[in-house]
Design an enzyme around this catalytic site. Structure first.
Site, PDB file in Angstrom:
ATOM      1  N   ARG A  49      -3.368  -4.520   0.978  1.00 41.58           N
ATOM      2  CA  ARG A  49      -1.970  -4.617   0.543  1.00 41.58           C
ATOM      3  C   ARG A  49      -1.026  -4.444   1.736  1.00 41.58           C
ATOM      4  O   ARG A  49       0.007  -3.782   1.639  1.00 41.58           O
ATOM      5  CB  ARG A  49      -1.661  -3.580  -0.540  1.00 41.58           C
ATOM      6  CG  ARG A  49      -2.532  -3.677  -1.775  1.00 41.58           C
ATOM      7  CD  ARG A  49      -2.365  -4.995  -2.522  1.00 41.58           C
ATOM      8  NE  ARG A  49      -3.323  -5.064  -3.604  1.00 41.58           N
ATOM      9  CZ  ARG A  49      -4.570  -5.563  -3.476  1.00 41.58           C
ATOM     10  NH1 ARG A  49      -4.968  -6.057  -2.317  1.00 41.58           N
ATOM     11  NH2 ARG A  49      -5.389  -5.585  -4.499  1.00 41.58           N
TER      12      ARG A  49
ATOM     13  N   SER B 217       1.015  -2.292 -10.304  1.00 37.67           N
ATOM     14  CA  SER B 217       0.466  -1.068  -9.713  1.00 37.67           C
ATOM     15  C   SER B 217       1.492  -0.441  -8.775  1.00 37.67           C
ATOM     16  O   SER B 217       1.921  -1.072  -7.811  1.00 37.67           O
ATOM     17  CB  SER B 217      -0.823  -1.382  -8.946  1.00 37.67           C
ATOM     18  OG  SER B 217      -1.809  -1.894  -9.812  1.00 37.67           O
TER      19      SER B 217
ATOM     20  N   GLU C 116       2.873   1.128  -3.427  1.00 40.42           N
ATOM     21  CA  GLU C 116       2.696  -0.303  -3.197  1.00 40.42           C
ATOM     22  C   GLU C 116       4.013  -1.050  -3.392  1.00 40.42           C
ATOM     23  O   GLU C 116       4.266  -2.066  -2.746  1.00 40.42           O
ATOM     24  CB  GLU C 116       1.630  -0.826  -4.162  1.00 40.42           C
ATOM     25  CG  GLU C 116       1.225  -2.251  -3.951  1.00 40.42           C
ATOM     26  CD  GLU C 116       0.011  -2.634  -4.792  1.00 40.42           C
ATOM     27  OE1 GLU C 116      -0.033  -3.789  -5.243  1.00 40.42           O
ATOM     28  OE2 GLU C 116      -0.882  -1.787  -5.008  1.00 40.42           O
TER      29      GLU C 116
END
Length: 345
Positions: free
Chosen positions: A169, A237, A333
């Site tokens: 990520r 998320s 995130e």
């Protein structure tokens, strides 16, 4: 709804950002523009060299936690082009294209590989920034290059995948090129010799699946597990799954023997952040109108007209509790944007 800001010289009508990011928080910006061509991108950059601005796709990985004191620019360039050679399909997609719609387009035209990444919200331009991934696949494996405009020189550049510093990520666009580049397009390579990736979760139960089978299962599972942001505000998320050393895992297993993990290599493992959060009883908890989703602890939701302050408060409570209990540092995130730009927990 617009908001009026008044100072000694003038009255400014602020633009609401509530419908421009999937969390739906009550935030505003000084101005908003939609960039629909490379030419208009160059014009915008030239006009805003000394003014604060934030680049936005579909707002699916962004939470505006306060009124942003600057211009929000939606990158909305469109277009998909396909070429091919003996071994690969070469797909050039503009930054404003919907990621999921690109997945569907490729599947429809028998170009396979993206199916594990179905139903991930956001744009093509956001995909390399986040190095989006799901069900054993990360987008970096298909990227040949990323085209962007340097915000200082207003020149177009192409950066090869090997130079994008892709990680979990993560990419160069979150670090060295953060707020220094406007992505305008991405070039992908999809192999003609397609091989299914079904090593993860529910996909492992599929027997000799087609790309369409994988796509269908991914969509089914994501719709069952994750709340629809058009119904319940969220950004997917909220935290990354932490990566720790095998030595650290061994020590943690002495105290928490049921802690799940996924080996990454001989020295590191990935721990499901949702498990850590769930163990601490946060699932279903509220902070004002913000809620830790009762079915998926990794997702924070705007359940009852929550605010940016409430989101930050709940996220910090979770982060601090995980650090205290497990000595693991959770990284968020979602991009958190405040009055002057990026906010860290």
């Amino acid at each position: 709804m617009a908001k009026i800001a008044q100072n000694r010289q003038s009255v400014v009508i602020l633009k609401s950002l509530q419908q421009l990011h999937t969390f739906g928080l009550p935030a505003h910006c000084t101005d908003f523009v939609s960039i629909k061509s490379v030419h208009s991108a160059h014009t915008f950059i030239a006009q805003h060299q000394k003014q604060p601005f934030y680049l936005l796709g579909q707002g699916s990985n962004t939470a505006f936690v306060a009124d942003y004191k600057g211009t929000v620019a939606e990158v909305a360039l469109k277009g998909i082009g396909v070429q091919e050679n003996e071994s690969h399909y070469i797909i050039k997609a503009a930054a404003g294209e919907s990621w999921h719609e690109l997945v569907v387009y490729c599947l429809k035209h028998t170009m396979y590989g993206f199916e594990n990444l179905a139903l991930i919200p956001g744009t093509v331009g956001a995909a390399p920034i986040q190095n989006i991934g799901a069900y054993g696949v990360e987008v970096e494996r298909f990227i040949q290059s990323v085209q962007y405009i340097d915000l200082k020189t207003n020149q177009v550049h192409s950066i090869a995948a090997k130079d994008c510093e892709f990680g979990y990520r993560d990419s160069i666009f979150k670090h060295a090129l953060w707020q220094k580049a406007m992505i305008v397009g991405v070039t992908f390579l999809l192999p003609k010799a397609w091989q299914p990736v079904v090593t993860y979760g529910e996909l492992a139960a599929l027997h000799a699946p087609s790309a369409q089978d994988i796509f269908n299962k991914v969509v089914e599972v994501r719709q069952a597990k994750l709340p629809d942001p058009s119904v319940l505000g969220n950004a997917g998320s909220f935290f990354k799954n932490p990566i720790i050393s095998c030595d650290n895992l061994a020590a943690l297993h002495q105290q928490f023997p049921s802690m799940p993990f996924y080996p990454l290599d001989t020295r590191t493992v990935k721990i499901p952040a949702a498990w850590l959060i769930d163990q601490l009883g946060f699932k279903g908890q509220f902070e004002g109108g913000i809620r830790c989703h009762p079915k998926q602890a990794l997702v924070l939701t705007n359940a009852e007209q929550g605010t940016g302050e409430q989101l930050l408060s709940l996220a910090r409570r979770i982060k601090n509790a995980v650090a205290e209990q497990f000595s693991i540092d959770l990284e968020h995130e979602v991009q958190l944007i405040g009055a002057k730009g990026r906010v860290l927990l």
